[in-house]
Structure formats: structure tokens, C-alpha cells
Design a protein around this motif. Structure first.
Motif, PDB file in Angstrom:
ATOM      1  N   TRP A 114      40.473  41.221  33.143  1.00 22.50           N
ATOM      2  CA  TRP A 114      39.101  40.858  33.087  1.00 22.50           C
ATOM      3  C   TRP A 114      38.633  39.773  33.872  1.00 22.50           C
ATOM      4  O   TRP A 114      37.211  39.846  34.438  1.00 22.50           O
ATOM      5  CB  TRP A 114      38.656  40.218  31.640  1.00 22.50           C
ATOM      6  N   THR A 115      39.362  38.767  34.277  1.00 23.14           N
ATOM      7  CA  THR A 115      39.015  37.759  35.230  1.00 23.14           C
ATOM      8  C   THR A 115      38.935  38.590  36.953  1.00 23.14           C
ATOM      9  O   THR A 115      37.653  38.126  37.344  1.00 23.14           O
ATOM     10  CB  THR A 115      40.111  36.887  35.317  1.00 23.14           C
ATOM     11  N   ALA A 116      39.596  39.401  37.031  1.00 23.66           N
ATOM     12  CA  ALA A 116      39.497  40.200  38.155  1.00 23.66           C
ATOM     13  C   ALA A 116      37.964  40.917  38.253  1.00 23.66           C
ATOM     14  O   ALA A 116      37.489  41.081  39.279  1.00 23.66           O
ATOM     15  CB  ALA A 116      40.541  41.245  38.294  1.00 23.66           C
ATOM     16  N   ILE A 117      37.864  41.741  37.123  1.00 27.09           N
ATOM     17  CA  ILE A 117      36.480  42.305  36.928  1.00 27.09           C
ATOM     18  C   ILE A 117      35.344  41.254  36.955  1.00 27.09           C
ATOM     19  O   ILE A 117      34.434  41.506  37.697  1.00 27.09           O
ATOM     20  CB  ILE A 117      36.549  42.958  35.795  1.00 27.09           C
ATOM     21  N   ARG A 118      35.297  40.105  36.314  1.00 28.12           N
ATOM     22  CA  ARG A 118      34.262  39.185  36.566  1.00 28.12           C
ATOM     23  C   ARG A 118      33.932  38.481  37.899  1.00 28.12           C
ATOM     24  O   ARG A 118      33.035  38.397  38.193  1.00 28.12           O
ATOM     25  CB  ARG A 118      34.935  37.747  35.650  1.00 28.12           C
ATOM     26  N   GLU A 119      35.126  38.277  38.691  1.00 28.66           N
ATOM     27  CA  GLU A 119      35.220  37.857  39.953  1.00 28.66           C
ATOM     28  C   GLU A 119      34.641  38.772  40.928  1.00 28.66           C
ATOM     29  O   GLU A 119      33.855  38.374  41.983  1.00 28.66           O
ATOM     30  CB  GLU A 119      36.551  37.308  40.536  1.00 28.66           C
ATOM     31  N   ASP A 120      35.141  40.229  41.191  1.00 27.76           N
ATOM     32  CA  ASP A 120      34.729  41.027  42.027  1.00 27.76           C
ATOM     33  C   ASP A 120      35.131  42.186  41.466  1.00 27.76           C
ATOM     34  O   ASP A 120      36.281  42.728  41.618  1.00 27.76           O
ATOM     35  CB  ASP A 120      35.380  40.725  43.395  1.00 27.76           C
ATOM     36  N   GLU A 121      34.233  43.095  41.127  1.00 23.26           N
ATOM     37  CA  GLU A 121      34.635  44.387  40.454  1.00 23.26           C
ATOM     38  C   GLU A 121      34.907  45.368  41.337  1.00 23.26           C
ATOM     39  O   GLU A 121      35.821  46.161  41.119  1.00 23.26           O
ATOM     40  CB  GLU A 121      33.328  45.047  39.657  1.00 23.26           C
ATOM     41  N   THR A 122      34.344  45.528  42.460  1.00 23.61           N
ATOM     42  CA  THR A 122      34.828  46.297  43.419  1.00 23.61           C
ATOM     43  C   THR A 122      36.337  46.090  43.958  1.00 23.61           C
ATOM     44  O   THR A 122      36.981  47.150  44.182  1.00 23.61           O
ATOM     45  CB  THR A 122      34.135  46.416  44.886  1.00 23.61           C
TER      46      THR A 122
END
Length: 446
Positions: free
Chosen positions: A285-293
Motif C-alpha cells: 500500500w505504501t508503494a502504491i501511495r508513493e508511486d503507483e507506476t
């Protein structure tokens, strides 16, 4: 001023002094609340006790025992003596659970959800429909409640419906997530806002041709679960009656009963949220929040993770919706307006995005301002209007003061100003998220 508070905190944040300050606040706050009904200052002193338990340096075991004493003994006793305080704390528990759920969606996964109150409504209407006479009134005129109608289910099934509320809200969260998987930012916010309004409008209009929700009249009466048996309540009643100074009624027992249910849900929500935050799912979730691409490039299953975030956040709201319906014995569409979603969002932003203790503090601050501070000042102004007093210097009579100046009417304005100030001076919230703390420490050390 900031340096003064920093030095003061450093002085008391040592183990011997921490115990003295915490126990002193606990005793002082309890005495003030016991002797001063509906005192704003007394309640503020009492609420400083859990803050000191969290922030001050003490052994974990002692923190736990003081917390149990505060939550399980002192709050119920003081709440039975003055039910207003217990009502405020129950509201804090309800909105803290909602804020914890929304924190998963926004703070951890970075998905801006402006229709979160829809999941709250799903849980509330689930128990309202089956736990009232509404099922017997499907073909009746909206608002009618003939005496021949019967309750749909046994009130003891309330415990099952808490889990059903969790499941229904989670399914609703997945149904919301499916059409918005490709959306980000403002577009996602607009769609979720529309979804929240869709649920409210359905509750408002599903009274014809089949009366499912009873329309704007709402559903009432809604059953409450049965209290514990008399052989448990009678000894408690005999012990508490001389302490609180009056006989304890079943209605007062119900207030304590729902407080404990809400407290248990809060504890479960905290454990679940903390475990999720430190798990592989939380890191995804943190990775998606920071940069989804970048998250997609790293192989994170975006679809599954987003749906899981919506479902997890919605589950807490569904459980609290069932508890709210049983506690109030009445639900109506007006309870689940768009402003309620904005209120919960305010709590999350004020407390700190992604911070579990932060959103709880944010919920406590917003509820305290709304129910205690603004309402107290409004009542005080109302009492002044009924007197012959005048404002010094300008010689203006209080009775001529317009009711449009009541602080309670400017609730949204005050919350908006608080958010503006927070975004300027402390954008990370009242309490940093643990991961954000580590990021800041890394930036400073570099």
C-alpha cells in the motif's frame, strides 16, 4: 513558548516523574469530573491522562495497567454518575474506529475516499432492517408502524450482525473499488463522493413501491441486544449505587454496555491496522501511495491491493454502523450525509495520515471541539441572553446578541480554519506516522 513546553516535557519525561504526573492527572481528573457535572475543564484534565500514558516514558506493563484502570473502571463509574461524559467518550470511540478505517484507505494506500460514510450506512441499515419491525412493513405506508407488526429477528442475533455488518461493508467496498481501479487523485475522489451520495439517496428513496428503508422518516424502534443476566448486574448495581449517589437504571447500564462494545472494536481495529501496516500488504500500500507506476513495475498486484484497501477500511465502518443503530435505536438518511465523510477525513488529516495513534487523537479532538467546547460556549451565550447583563466598556446588552453568533453554528468554519493552520505549520499531523518519522530522520541525517 515552544522552547518552554519542550523543556517542560523533557523534565517530566523521566520514569519517576512520569508516574507522578500520570497518576496525578488520573486522580485530579476523576475528582473534578465526579464533583463538577458537565465541566469543560474537568473533562479536559481527565482526557490528558490517556495522552500522558501514551507519550510519557513508563514501563509497558505499568502503562497497560493504568490504561485498563482508566478505561474499564474510572470511565464507566464516572459515566454512570454523569451520562453526558460517557456519551462524549462513546462518540469518540465511534469516530475513532471510522477514522482508523479511513486511514487505511487514505493514509496507507493513498486512495482519496470522500464517500466513506456509505459503509457506515450499510452496517447501520443492515441491523436497522432486520432488528426492527421494518421487515413486516414492506408493503405499508412509509412511517406507519402498526402494533400488529413483529420484530424480524431475535435481539441476541445482534452479535452475529456485527460480523455481518463487517462482511457487507467489505463487499460494498469491493463493489466501489472495481469501477475506480483506473482512477487516481481528483477523479477517484469525485467517484467516491458520488458513491457516498448514491447510498444516502437510496436510503432516502427506497420507501416506494416496497418500503425497505422507510424513507426520510428513518427506521425506529430498533432492538438492542439483551443486557447480561441479573445475577451479574445486581452485584455491580449494589456496589456502584453508593459511589455514584443514585440508583442505576437499565438505560445507564446500556450506555456503559455500548461503551465497552465500542472499546473492544477500537482495540481490534488498532491491532488489525498495526499488523497490516507492518505486513507485506502494508508495504505494498505504501508503494502504491508513493508511486503507483513504480509499484506496478516492481510486480505489486495493484488491483488486488486496492480492493483489499477498500474492503479493509470499509469493514471497521460496517461494524460501527451496526453498533450505532443499536445504540440509538433509530437511523435516518440524514445521519450519513457527505459532511460526515468530510468530518472523518478531517480527523485523519488532523491526527496524521498513516498514523494509528494520530487518527485516534484527531477523532478525540474533533469530537471534543464539536460536542464539548462549541456546545458549552453556545449554552453559555444562551444563558447570558436570558440575563440582564451587559458587555463591559461598550455597554451592549447580552440579550440583544444575535443567535447567529453561536459558536456551534460555525463548526465547519472552525474545522476548516484548523485544517488550513495544520497544512501550513504541521502538514504531517499532530502525531507522525512511524514510517514518516523514519523518513524524516533519514533526511536530517543525510
Amino acid at each position: 513558548m515552544r522552547k518552554f513546553f519542550s523543556n517542560f516535557y523533557s523534565a517530566i519525561n523521566k520514569e519517576p516523574w512520569s508516574y507522578v504526573v500520570t497518576i496525578g492527572l488520573l486522580i485530579l481528573g476523576s475528582v473534578l469530573v465526579y464533583t463538577s457535572p458537565r465541566s469543560l475543564l474537568a473533562f479536559m484534565v481527565l482526557m490528558l491522562c490517556p495522552m500522558s500514558i501514551y507519550f510519557l516514558k513508563m514501563q509497558t506493563k505499568i502503562k497497560l495497567w493504568i490504561g485498563i484502570l482508566f478505561a474499564v473502571v474510572i470511565i464507566p463509574v464516572l459515566g454512570v454518575r454523569n451520562i453526558f461524559y460517557l456519551e462524549v467518550i462513546f462518540q469518540i470511540c465511534v469516530f475513532a474506529a471510522l477514522a482508523l478505517g479511513l486511514n487505511i484507505v487514505i493514509g496507507m494506500a493513498g486512495l482519496l475516499d470522500l464517500g466513506y460514510v456509505a459503509f457506515y450506512a450499510v452496517g447501520a441499515y443492515a441491523w436497522a432492517f432486520f432488528g426492527s419491525k421494518q421487515m413486516s412493513l414492506l408493503h405499508s405506508v412509509p412511517g406507519a408502524a402498526p402494533s400488529s407488526a413483529e420484530f424480524a429477528v431475535d435481539p441476541r442475533l445482534f452479535w452475529l450482525f456485527i460480523f455481518l455488518g463487517v462482511g457487507l461493508a467489505a463487499i460494498t467496498g469491493i463493489l466501489l473499488g472495481l469501477p475506480v481501479l483506473r482512477l487516481r487523485g481528483d477523479y477517484l475522489a469525485i467517484v467516491t463522493l458520488g458513491f457516498g451520495e448514491l447510498i444516502r439517496v437510496l436510503a432516502l428513496n427506497l420507501d416506494k413501491p416496497i418500503n425497505l428503508t422507510n424513507g426520510p422518516q428513518g427506521i425506529t424502534p430498533i432492538q438492542r441486544p439483551p443486557l447480561p443476566p441479573a445475577w451479574i448486574l445486581d452485584p455491580i448495581r449494589s456496589v456502584l449505587t453508593p459511589i455514584v449517589g443514585h440508583p442505576i437504571t437499565d438505560a445507564q447500564f446500556y450506555n456503559v454496555f455500548f461503551y465497552f462494545i465500542a472499546l473492544i472494536v477500537i482495540m481490534i481495529a488498532i491491532v488489525v491496522a498495526r499488523r497490516l501496516d507492518d505486513s507485506r500488504i502494508g508495504r505494498a500500500w505504501t508503494a502504491i501511495r508513493e508511486d503507483e507506476t513504480a509499484a506496478i513495475a516492481m510486480g505489486i498486484p495493484i488491483v488486488r491491493m486496492k480492493l483489499m484497501a477498500f474492503a479493509s477500511g470499509a469493514a471497521f465502518a460496517g461494524a460501527m454502523g451496526v453498533i450505532y443503530a443499536a445504540n440509538r435505536t433509530f437511523v435516518s438518511p440524514e445521519t450519513f450525509s457527505f459532511l460526515q465523510s468530510i468530518g472523518v477525513l478531517t480527523m485523519v488529516i488532523l491526527g496524521g495520515l498513516g498514523s494509528i495513534p494520530g487518527v485516534i487523537v484527531g477523532a478525540a479532538v474533533v469530537v471534543f471541539l464539536n460536542i464539548q467546547v462549541l456546545q458549552t460556549f453556545s449554552l453559555y451565550l444562551s444563558s447570558l441572553r436570558q440575563s440582564d447583563a451587559v458587555i463591559p466598556i461598550i455597554n451592549f446588552a447580552w440579550k440583544n446578541l444575535s443567535t447567529q453568533l453561536d459558536p456551534a453554528k460555525y463548526q465547519k468554519l472552525i474545522f476548516g480554519m484548523i485544517l488550513v493552520v495544520m497544512m501550513i505549520f504541521r502538514p504531517e499531523g499532530l502525531i507522525h506516522a512511524e514510517r514518516r518519522k523514519r523518513e524524516l530522520v533519514g533526511e536530517y541525517t543525510e
